[in-house]
Design an enzyme around this catalytic site. Structure first.
Site, PDB file in Angstrom:
ATOM      1  N   ASP A 119       0.870  -1.162   0.000  1.00  0.00           N
ATOM      2  CA  ASP A 119       0.000   0.000   0.000  1.00  0.00           C
ATOM      3  C   ASP A 119       0.920   1.229   0.000  1.00  0.00           C
ATOM      4  O   ASP A 119       2.111   1.114   0.297  1.00  0.00           O
ATOM      5  CB  ASP A 119      -0.890  -0.032   1.243  1.00  0.00           C
ATOM      6  CG  ASP A 119      -1.790   1.177   1.346  1.00  0.00           C
ATOM      7  OD1 ASP A 119      -2.264   1.653   0.299  1.00  0.00           O
ATOM      8  OD2 ASP A 119      -2.007   1.666   2.471  1.00  0.00           O
ATOM      9  N   ASP A 121      -0.174   4.964   1.136  1.00  0.00           N
ATOM     10  CA  ASP A 121      -0.415   5.896   2.230  1.00  0.00           C
ATOM     11  C   ASP A 121      -0.300   5.211   3.582  1.00  0.00           C
ATOM     12  O   ASP A 121      -0.987   4.221   3.860  1.00  0.00           O
ATOM     13  CB  ASP A 121      -1.799   6.526   2.073  1.00  0.00           C
ATOM     14  CG  ASP A 121      -1.908   7.339   0.784  1.00  0.00           C
ATOM     15  OD1 ASP A 121      -1.005   8.161   0.540  1.00  0.00           O
ATOM     16  OD2 ASP A 121      -2.866   7.122   0.028  1.00  0.00           O
ATOM     17  N   ASP A 428      -1.155  -0.801   6.112  1.00  0.00           N
ATOM     18  CA  ASP A 428      -1.313  -0.216   7.449  1.00  0.00           C
ATOM     19  C   ASP A 428      -2.727  -0.317   7.989  1.00  0.00           C
ATOM     20  O   ASP A 428      -2.953  -0.122   9.182  1.00  0.00           O
ATOM     21  CB  ASP A 428      -0.928   1.268   7.403  1.00  0.00           C
ATOM     22  CG  ASP A 428      -1.975   2.092   6.656  1.00  0.00           C
ATOM     23  OD1 ASP A 428      -2.752   2.821   7.295  1.00  0.00           O
ATOM     24  OD2 ASP A 428      -2.039   1.980   5.416  1.00  0.00           O
TER      25      ASP A 428
END
Length: 597
Positions: A119, A121, A428
């Site tokens: 990922d 961000d 995250d």
């Protein structure tokens, strides 16, 4: 290098490739959550330099470590465990500090992984809370006032970016913010910024015949760092509403809905991303290890891919900042050089729906230079990319593949993935990245928890405090047992005992019990406030794992503080969890002492 289809997890756990003792000692220990907290307590910690080993193997590993480390080695590989050397630059074991280690819940042999995905961000791009979250907060407030008609007083408010943590649960109906343990018992509760009393908590969450599931739609899970600003703002508005019912008359649930809508609007209309794009260094932490990590993974024969919900224009800016070259004046400017570190880049993926193969979203190819979707004409979608597409990624040279939309089925075809367990995905978001990719697909997963680095380092230095807490708890239990015996004697052996002596002893013990309980509560509160001034440890609520820790344990095969911690380990490493311990095993293996009363 072609890699075969791996065995199932259970087969790998039992029949995985055998490693020598020296191999197991390399690169720090990978431990499960339960094993980790045992590992760093005083009776369970054996530390040689900064390598951590459980007692059952400590003497053997320490001997091997001493045999393999000469004085010249110490000069080459320094003791700075917070800045360990890259695995690919060292020929022997390195010192990996506890804050940089990768912790293992489920056995994972990297030799079976053919593709590693990321990922962007809050995974590759770690945002600065003090600037980025403040920007998100201010943008959300402006939307509430200017677009949704909230009082102008909100514009004068300020944001404390340190106040909220992940893993909280928001009660939309009551305006409360909760922290729960893994059994979904409410341990801490705030109404706005006012802490609820024990009686209020019981009345709201413990006085029912049927236990609440604490799930949507009545509750919202705060499981991403993006949500911290809006939760803080929600708490402020709850307090403001309670004090000014004439200015905000809507209920708490509607307030949350408005805050959520305003926050989403900031992301959708580009308010946040325009600011970040103008000055990435102000909002994003620079990490010079990202490129070496990606190079090491690719050199090991694996494909790498990026799947992000951000669109191409913003993705290109952020990845240029993270992977691009630097000059004396900062970034060298926008280019597409960073694409050479990935085989496939999918933007606008709309996770978590992306992880569902029955998602009918079309896959469009993006022209990196113009940002235009190549298979569209006058805004009309054309037929999606050929479902039988197989691309020789390593031989494309100029053309690196950038896409928008689609679903996981497209990604599997692009990378020639034959089994979902061949993929390791790093993210995250416990739900959007980890839970869905693990539960729906069976991908192997690694969760990035930036807060973990500080938490584990504090834990490793607080052994004496935790021992004292356990001692106070044991002494209190011992006194309570004596009190119960005396009360039993008074009730059933009243005619054969001296009641005055018994009552006097009972009074003394009850006073002692109160002292132990008060000391324990105060010490425990001070201990938890070292981790966070309001909510305490991220992974604990009292002596129980928090709900967030429980989710990490269930759905993340690996977890660590930063994505680039991967660069400190062999790309072919076999990660293994430590042995799980139940309470009866814990008490048998490690005796706890109790002071004489």
């Amino acid at each position: 290098m072609k890699r075969g289809i791996p065995n199932t997890e259970s087969t790998r756990d039992t029949f995985g490739e055998k490693d020598s003792v020296a191999d197991k000692a390399k690169g720090g220990r990978c431990v499960s959550p339960r094993g980790f907290f045992s590992l760093i307590s005083n009776k369970f910690l054996c530390r040689k330099k900064v390598n951590f080993f459980p007692d059952s193997r400590s003497s053997l590993f320490a001997t091997i470590h001493m045999m393999g480390t000469s004085q010249s080695d110490k000069a080459i590989w320094p003791e700075d465990d917070k800045h360990p050397r890259l695995w690919s630059t060292c020929g022997r074991e390195r010192n990996i500090g506890i804050g940089k280690q990768i912790f293992c819940n489920r056995s994972l042999n990297m030799r079976n992984i053919v593709a590693v995905g990321f990922d962007m961000d809050y995974t590759l791009a770690q945002y600065k809370h003090e600037t980025f979250e403040t920007l998100a907060y201010e943008g959300t407030v402006k939307k509430l006032v200017n677009d949704l008609g909230y009082p102008a007083e909100l514009l004068k408010w300020t944001f404390d970016w340190t106040y909220m943590i992940r893993g909280l649960v928001l009660d939309k109906k009551r305006g409360n913010i909760l922290k729960m343990d893994r059994h979904k018992y409410v341990k801490m509760a705030y109404h706005g910024f006012r802490e609820l009393t024990k009686e209020e908590k019981v009345a709201a969450y413990g006085n029912t015949l049927i236990r609440d599931a604490f799930d949507a739609p009545e509750y919202a899970l705060i499981d991403t760092l993006f949500s911290l600003a809006e939760v803080y703002l929600f708490a402020q508005i709850v307090d403001f509403r309670d004090s000014n019912p004439d200015k905000i008359s809507t209920d708490y649930s509607h307030i949350y809905k408005d805050v959520r809508a305003a926050a989403d609007l900031c992301h959708r209309d580009g308010t946040l991303k325009k600011m970040v794009a103008n000055d990435p260094g102000r909002y994003i932490n620079e990490d010079t290890l990202i490129v070496p990590m990606l190079k090491m993974l690719r050199d090991s024969g694996r494909s790498t891919f990026l799947v992000t919900n951000s669109l191409w224009d913003y993705t290109n800016i952020v990845m240029n900042f993270l992977c691009g070259s630097r000059s004396e004046h900062g970034s060298a400017g926008l280019n597409f050089d960073w694409l050479k570190y990935f085989d496939v880049v999918i933007t606008g993926s709309a996770k978590p729906s992306f992880f569902h193969d029955d998602n009918c979203a079309n896959l469009f190819e993006v022209d990196p230079e113009s940002g235009m979707l190549l298979n569209t004409e006058n805004g009309t979608p054309m037929p999606q990319v050929d479902a039988s597409l197989r691309l020789p990624m390593k031989t494309l040279g100029k053309s690196r593949l950038v896409f928008q939309g689609g679903n996981v089925g497209h990604l599997h075809k692009l990378l020639s993935i034959e089994s979902s367990s061949q993929v390791l995905y790093v993210g995250d978001h416990i739900y959007g990245d980890i839970l869905c990719s693990k539960k729906v697909l069976g991908w192997r997963t690694m969760l990035v928890v930036p807060e973990l680095e500080k938490e584990v380092e504090l834990l490793s230095t607080s052994r004496d405090t935790r021992n004292q807490l356990q001692l106070l708890r044991n002494n209190r239990d011992h006194v309570e047992d004596k009190i119960d015996h005396l009360k039993w004697n008074l009730r059933f052996n009243g005619g054969n005992i001296d009641k005055e002596d018994i009552l006097a002893e009972l009074g003394r013990l009850q006073s002692q019990q109160e002292q132990y309980q008060s000391s324990h509560q105060q010490s425990q509160r001070e201990h938890h406030h070292k981790f966070h001034k309001v909510w305490g440890q991220l992974m604990k609520t009292g002596y129980q794992n928090s709900r967030f820790a429980h989710q990490v344990e269930r759905f993340a095969c690996l977890y660590t503080s930063q994505v680039t911690n991967l660069s400190f380990y062999s790309p072919d490493k076999s990660y293994r969890p430590s042995e799980d311990s139940m309470p009866h095993e814990f008490d048998i293996a490690y005796e706890t002492k109790c002071m004489k009363l």
